[in-house]
Design a protein around this motif. Structure first.
Motif, PDB file in Angstrom:
ATOM      1  N   PHE A  16      -0.893   9.000   1.657  1.00 52.52           N
ATOM      2  CA  PHE A  16      -1.655   9.376   0.731  1.00 52.52           C
ATOM      3  C   PHE A  16      -2.090  10.866   1.043  1.00 52.52           C
ATOM      4  O   PHE A  16      -2.779  11.637   0.220  1.00 52.52           O
ATOM      5  CB  PHE A  16      -2.913   8.602   0.522  1.00 52.52           C
ATOM      6  CG  PHE A  16      -2.764   7.191   0.259  1.00 52.52           C
ATOM      7  CD1 PHE A  16      -2.386   7.024  -1.123  1.00 52.52           C
ATOM      8  CD2 PHE A  16      -2.935   6.172   1.042  1.00 52.52           C
ATOM      9  CE1 PHE A  16      -2.098   5.602  -1.757  1.00 52.52           C
ATOM     10  CE2 PHE A  16      -2.985   4.936   0.490  1.00 52.52           C
ATOM     11  CZ  PHE A  16      -2.438   4.649  -0.726  1.00 52.52           C
ATOM     12  N   GLU A  41      -4.138   0.427   5.474  1.00 53.43           N
ATOM     13  CA  GLU A  41      -3.886   0.716   4.184  1.00 53.43           C
ATOM     14  C   GLU A  41      -4.829   0.571   3.118  1.00 53.43           C
ATOM     15  O   GLU A  41      -5.284   1.157   2.351  1.00 53.43           O
ATOM     16  CB  GLU A  41      -2.530  -0.124   3.788  1.00 53.43           C
ATOM     17  CG  GLU A  41      -2.064   0.267   2.308  1.00 53.43           C
ATOM     18  CD  GLU A  41      -0.665  -0.500   1.932  1.00 53.43           C
ATOM     19  OE1 GLU A  41       0.103  -0.109   1.439  1.00 53.43           O
ATOM     20  OE2 GLU A  41      -0.750  -1.691   2.333  1.00 53.43           O
ATOM     21  N   GLN A  42      -5.732  -0.555   3.376  1.00 54.13           N
ATOM     22  CA  GLN A  42      -6.781  -0.831   2.457  1.00 54.13           C
ATOM     23  C   GLN A  42      -7.793   0.464   2.533  1.00 54.13           C
ATOM     24  O   GLN A  42      -8.590   0.809   1.589  1.00 54.13           O
ATOM     25  CB  GLN A  42      -7.386  -2.197   2.850  1.00 54.13           C
ATOM     26  CG  GLN A  42      -6.573  -3.449   2.303  1.00 54.13           C
ATOM     27  CD  GLN A  42      -6.840  -4.836   2.769  1.00 54.13           C
ATOM     28  OE1 GLN A  42      -7.437  -5.059   3.920  1.00 54.13           O
ATOM     29  NE2 GLN A  42      -6.885  -5.861   1.746  1.00 54.13           N
ATOM     30  N   CYS A  45      -6.794   3.535   0.906  1.00 54.02           N
ATOM     31  CA  CYS A  45      -6.854   3.453  -0.495  1.00 54.02           C
ATOM     32  C   CYS A  45      -8.387   3.490  -1.054  1.00 54.02           C
ATOM     33  O   CYS A  45      -8.505   4.211  -1.996  1.00 54.02           O
ATOM     34  CB  CYS A  45      -6.296   2.066  -0.819  1.00 54.02           C
ATOM     35  SG  CYS A  45      -4.476   2.074  -0.634  1.00 54.02           S
ATOM     36  N   ASP A  92      -1.892  -2.367  -2.907  1.00 45.95           N
ATOM     37  CA  ASP A  92      -1.275  -1.855  -2.083  1.00 45.95           C
ATOM     38  C   ASP A  92       0.254  -1.503  -2.247  1.00 45.95           C
ATOM     39  O   ASP A  92       0.808  -1.406  -3.288  1.00 45.95           O
ATOM     40  CB  ASP A  92      -1.367  -2.955  -0.698  1.00 45.95           C
ATOM     41  CG  ASP A  92      -0.458  -4.366  -0.877  1.00 45.95           C
ATOM     42  OD1 ASP A  92       0.337  -4.162  -1.666  1.00 45.95           O
ATOM     43  OD2 ASP A  92      -0.809  -5.173  -0.205  1.00 45.95           O
ATOM     44  N   LEU A 107      -2.599   5.223  -9.976  1.00 46.95           N
ATOM     45  CA  LEU A 107      -3.382   4.862  -8.565  1.00 46.95           C
ATOM     46  C   LEU A 107      -4.618   5.377  -8.208  1.00 46.95           C
ATOM     47  O   LEU A 107      -5.369   4.578  -7.664  1.00 46.95           O
ATOM     48  CB  LEU A 107      -2.310   5.752  -7.522  1.00 46.95           C
ATOM     49  CG  LEU A 107      -2.597   5.480  -5.987  1.00 46.95           C
ATOM     50  CD1 LEU A 107      -2.284   3.827  -6.117  1.00 46.95           C
ATOM     51  CD2 LEU A 107      -1.662   6.009  -5.228  1.00 46.95           C
ATOM     52  N   TYR A 111      -8.384   2.837  -7.757  1.00 45.39           N
ATOM     53  CA  TYR A 111      -9.064   2.752  -6.738  1.00 45.39           C
ATOM     54  C   TYR A 111     -10.440   3.344  -6.997  1.00 45.39           C
ATOM     55  O   TYR A 111     -10.985   3.760  -6.193  1.00 45.39           O
ATOM     56  CB  TYR A 111      -8.454   3.582  -5.286  1.00 45.39           C
ATOM     57  CG  TYR A 111      -7.354   2.587  -5.025  1.00 45.39           C
ATOM     58  CD1 TYR A 111      -7.667   1.439  -4.397  1.00 45.39           C
ATOM     59  CD2 TYR A 111      -5.980   2.826  -5.192  1.00 45.39           C
ATOM     60  CE1 TYR A 111      -6.723   0.655  -3.684  1.00 45.39           C
ATOM     61  CE2 TYR A 111      -5.043   2.095  -4.864  1.00 45.39           C
ATOM     62  CZ  TYR A 111      -5.317   0.879  -3.931  1.00 45.39           C
ATOM     63  OH  TYR A 111      -4.336   0.020  -3.615  1.00 45.39           O
TER      64      TYR A 111
END
Length: 122
Positions: A16, A41-42, A45, A92, A107, A111
């Motif tokens: 990211f 990754e979580q 994000c 994800d 995206l 989130y």
């Protein structure tokens, strides 16, 4: 989360465009993964949406602690009271093809970013 490594977290944030500078930030992210049973990754994000909503341009230890208090701790409490059938999907890398239109906006919106609303702080 068990099995999450420092290298994975660095790679997940890098996906990211976020660079974790310093060992303290990396260790804090590892701690958060373990404590809240989430992947790198979580965390990356969720941080992306949180930082956008709060106007954070970079990730610092102080900002990460604010993120933990405001997002992760609340989600952990909510998750413990929500039935499994009531949970929301977690996006994800494997679900990236589900987004339509402007990928960046989709995206960020997924989130929690608030798009298209002018900031009242300006």
């Amino acid at each position: 989360m068990k099995g999450t490594t420092a290298e994975q977290i660095l790679e997940d944030f890098d996906t990211f465009g976020i660079t974790l500078e310093g060992e303290q930030l990396l260790q804090k992210c590892l701690e958060l993964c373990s404590q809240y049973s989430v992947t790198g990754e979580q965390i990356a994000c969720c941080w992306l949406g949180f930082s956008n909503n709060n106007g954070y341009d970079n990730i610092t230890l102080e900002n990460l602690e604010h993120f933990e208090r405001e997002e992760l701790a609340k989600k952990k409490k909510t998750t413990s009271t929500v039935k499994k059938s009531d949970t929301f999907p977690i996006y994800d890398a494997s679900t990236i093809d589900e987004f339509n239109g402007n990928l960046d906006e989709d995206l960020l919106a997924a989130y929690g970013a608030k798009l298209g609303t002018p900031s009242s702080n300006k």
